[in-house]
Each structure stands twice: as C-alpha cells, then as structure tokens.
Scaffold this active site. Structure first.
Site, mmCIF file in Angstrom:
data_model
loop_
_atom_site.group_PDB
_atom_site.id
_atom_site.type_symbol
_atom_site.label_atom_id
_atom_site.label_comp_id
_atom_site.label_asym_id
_atom_site.label_seq_id
_atom_site.Cartn_x
_atom_site.Cartn_y
_atom_site.Cartn_z
ATOM 1 C CE1 TYR A 97 -3.485 -2.673 0.676
ATOM 2 C CE2 TYR A 97 -4.639 -0.606 1.012
ATOM 3 C CZ TYR A 97 -4.676 -1.951 0.773
ATOM 4 O OH TYR A 97 -5.876 -2.591 0.633
ATOM 5 C CE LYS A 129 1.436 -17.130 -2.578
ATOM 6 N NZ LYS A 129 1.017 -18.564 -2.513
ATOM 7 C CG ASP A 164 -2.041 -20.049 -1.350
ATOM 8 O OD1 ASP A 164 -1.497 -20.082 -0.224
ATOM 9 O OD2 ASP A 164 -1.583 -20.657 -2.337
ATOM 10 C CG ASP A 170 -8.004 -4.917 1.580
ATOM 11 O OD1 ASP A 170 -8.939 -4.451 2.247
ATOM 12 O OD2 ASP A 170 -7.931 -4.827 0.337
ATOM 13 C CG ASP A 189 -13.544 -7.181 1.795
ATOM 14 O OD1 ASP A 189 -13.413 -6.405 2.760
ATOM 15 O OD2 ASP A 189 -14.045 -6.836 0.700
HETATM 16 C C1 IPM Z 1 -10.542 -1.346 3.622
HETATM 17 C C2 IPM Z 1 -10.720 -0.762 2.246
HETATM 18 C C3 IPM Z 1 -9.593 0.222 2.002
HETATM 19 C C4 IPM Z 1 -8.306 -0.568 2.000
HETATM 20 C C5 IPM Z 1 -9.735 1.059 0.730
HETATM 21 C C6 IPM Z 1 -11.032 1.831 0.696
HETATM 22 C C7 IPM Z 1 -8.565 1.983 0.549
HETATM 23 O O1 IPM Z 1 -10.787 -1.775 1.307
HETATM 24 O O2 IPM Z 1 -10.529 -0.572 4.610
HETATM 25 O O3 IPM Z 1 -10.424 -2.559 3.725
HETATM 26 O O4 IPM Z 1 -7.966 -1.234 0.996
HETATM 27 O O5 IPM Z 1 -7.621 -0.531 3.027
HETATM 28 MG MG MG Z 2 -10.839 -3.747 2.119
#
Ligand code: IPM
Ligand code: MG
Length: 369
Positions: free
Chosen positions: A142, A193, A226, A250, A254
């Site tokens: 990032y 990884k 993975d 990240d 999710d």
């Molecule tokens: C999160 C989001 C952010 C990230 C984006 C909006 C920059 O996906 O907070 O997980 O990738 O960190």
């Molecule tokens: Mg995210």
C-alpha cells in the site's frame, strides 16, 4: 477533568446516513452520563475533495490527531473514480491512517447467534464463530516505494508497486496479535506467502523469534495466505486470531466478513503505539465501504457503524461495560426481528436505517432501567 474529544467523519455514500444513527447512540451515552465526550465533525473523502479540492485537509488531519478517538463511516464513489490517485477519496483514508500512526487494524468476524442463517455457509459451520483478524495497516504494498506507472522506450507501459516490511513493522503488529490472543483463546495464526516472497520469509522469521522470546504460552501456527483463504471457508472455527500484512489482511478480512452473512454487521478498530503518557491513537470504521448503489435510500445497515463506536468505547476509553451494552442492545434488536434489507430473513419486513438506529437506542434504554 477535561472532556475527551471524539471526531466523527461521515464521509461519502451511505456514510452520512449511518452516521446519523451512531450520533443518536452517542447522544444517548452522553445524556445518560455514561460518557461526556465533546463530539466534533469534519470532512473526508469525496465530499472533502468537492469542498476543499483534497480528500483530507491538513486541518482535518490535525483535528483527528488532537482527538482522543476518531470514528469514520466510509469514503468513495464512482463519481470520483476518474480522478488521479492523489485526489481519490481512498487516498484521504490512507493519509489519515498514516497520519494517526494506526498500524494495527483489528477486524473481528463474529457470528451473532440470531444471524447464523444469514450466512451463505451452512449454519453449523459458522454458529458461534469468533475470529479476530489483525491486519498491518501502514506498510506493505500500500505504501512501498518505488511505485507508479511508467512508459518504456518501446512504448509499453509498466506498473510497479513494492511489497516491503521491516523487522520493527512486523514485530509491532505481531505483538498486538499475540497480546489479543492471550485475552482470547490463546491461538495465533500468522499469514504470509513465504513460499514465494522474501518479505514473507522475513515475516515468518520475525514472528517466530518474537514467539520464542516473549509469547511461548500462545499457540502459534504459520499459514500461506492462499491456504488461509481456503481454510476460512472450509472450517473457520479453527481460527482464533489471525495476523497478516496490509494486502493479505485486506483480502482475508473481506472474506471473513462474509462468514457472518453481511458486511453491514462488522466494525473495526485501528490502533497506534501507546506513548509514554499512555496516549494511543484509535481510529474506528465499519469494514464495509460507501455502498454507492444504495446511498441516499435510507436502507443501509447502521449496525457496523454503531458497533465500531462500541469498539471505540472498549479500546480507546477502556469502557468495557458500555461496549458490552451496545453489543447486547444490537443482539436484542436482531433477536426481536428488526432487520435492514441485508440481513432480513423470510417473513420479516426490512426496516430503514433510521428505524434500526432508533431501535438500538430504545433497547439501550430498556436494558438500563
Ligand atoms: C478497507 C478498504 C480500504 C483498504 C480502501 C477503501 C482503501 O478496502 O478498509 O479494507 O484497501 O484498506
Ligand atoms: Mg478492504
């Protein structure tokens, strides 16, 4: 005693709508004397760009740094996707995380009993699930340099990002994860990884060293990212705390956020280092984004935002009883069948964002009289 300062950042999309509901909850805590926060607000993301020409002004960052805790809703929207990277709403969020120094992002995936049927997985796979993902938030690909898009002599274009971690960056986030594991089921899974990436090899070595030196009592396993993604849907209950880098964290968070059925339910906390005076930056936000497709309709689920406030009370202000109260109120409201569209079940009528917020406030009152 000086009042603690809390900064609210409604942001974009559904942000202002869910912020309206958490404001009610915050007002309830202030008016009942459980908190006495000074609450201010500022702009971040697309709305800040439209107003000031930047997704985060220096003044807003300064106000965040001077606050005791910051609660943000969401940023972003298709309208701003055409802007150069530096002006995008997401850049405001990254700059804020960086400016606050919040390197440890805590993302719980908790299945409320009453919502076990809302998951796309079988109820028995997710019932009782309680995972904490600790994502490194200020390093890796990032922020790594070099980065950019260049045009090569032969006319091709080349995009570059750099995955980079130092010893101290790995240690500080691993330490947070080990400490959390100790307060939970005492199990930590470290994810990278190392089979293909040097930064992953270093990650594994540093976590192993720290474990041997300070956290032998915690059960530690290592997993490739993975495989971890696969294990999270195969048998998520094998995990307690997971620690990973910025990008894998990240993705995995999710993924894990869908185990409970809706992204609309999950809060997060991001913490910095505690300084000599005991001060520690705390930044709170729901895991979901700005959901442009439902913005302005009054149907978004405000619970992740309200639960993020609960995490603030727990982690920034050491108010565990108040945090428990919020979680209890949310559970009771769900149990009573009050559901926004994302978590509605057969036979239930979806309620609006505002009705959900009001129901939580009403339940807070019922629980305390
Ligand atoms: C999160 C989001 C952010 C990230 C984006 C909006 C920059 O996906 O907070 O997980 O990738 O960190
Ligand atoms: Mg995210």
């Amino acid at each position: 005693m000086t009042k603690k300062k809390v900064l609210l950042l409604p942001g974009d999309g559904i942000g202002p709508e869910i912020t309206a509901e958490v404001r009610k909850v915050m007002a309830w805590f202030n008016s009942t004397g459980r908190t006495s926060f000074e609450i201010t607000e500022d702009l971040i993301g697309g709305i800040s760009y439209d107003t000031h020409g930047t997704p985060l002004t220096d003044a807003a960052l300064k106000r965040a740094q001077e606050s005791d805790a910051v609660l943000m809703a969401s940023v972003g929207g298709v309208k701003w996707d055409v802007l150069p990277f530096k002006d995008r709403p997401e850049r405001g969020l990254l700059a804020l995380r960086k400016g606050l120094g919040v390197f440890a992002n805590l993302r719980p995936a908790l299945v409320f009993d009453v919502l076990a049927n809302a998951s796309t997985l079988k109820p028995e796979v997710v019932q009782g699930l309680d995972i904490m993902i600790v994502r490194e938030l200020l390093g890796g690909v990032y922020f790594g340099e070099p980065r950019g898009i260049e045009t090569l002599p032969d006319g091709q274009r080349r995009g570059v990002n750099t995955q980079v971690y130092t010893t101290s960056e790995i240690q500080r986030v691993a330490r947070v994860a080990f400490e959390l594991a100790r307060k939970r089921k005492n199990k930590l899974c470290s994810v990278e990884k190392a089979n293909v990436m040097e930064s992953g090899v270093l990650w594994r070595e540093e976590v192993t060293k720290l474990h041997a030196a300070e956290y032998k009592d915690v059960e530690l396993v290592h997993m490739y990212a993975d495989n971890c993604a696969m294990q999270l849907v195969r048998n998520p209950k094998q995990f307690d705390v997971i620690v990973s880098d910025n990008l894998f964290g990240d993705l995995l968070s999710d993924l894990a956020s869908m185990l409970p059925g809706s992204l609309g339910m999950l809060p997060s906390a991001s913490l910095g280092l505690r300084d000599a005076s005991g001060r520690q930056a705390g930044f709170y936000e729901p895991i979901h984004g700005s959901a442009p497709d439902i913005a302005g309709k009054g149907i978004a689920n405000p619970l992740a935002m309200i639960l993020s406030y609960g995490m603030m009370l727990r982690y920034s202000f050491d108010m565990a009883a108040n945090a428990d109260l919020i979680e209890k109120a949310v559970q009771n409201v769900l149990r009573a069948g009050v559901r926004t569209g994302d978590i509605v079940e057969k036979g239930q009528t979806p309620v609006s964002t505002a009705v959900m917020g009001d129901a939580v406030v009403k339940e807070l009152t019922s629980l305390t009289i």
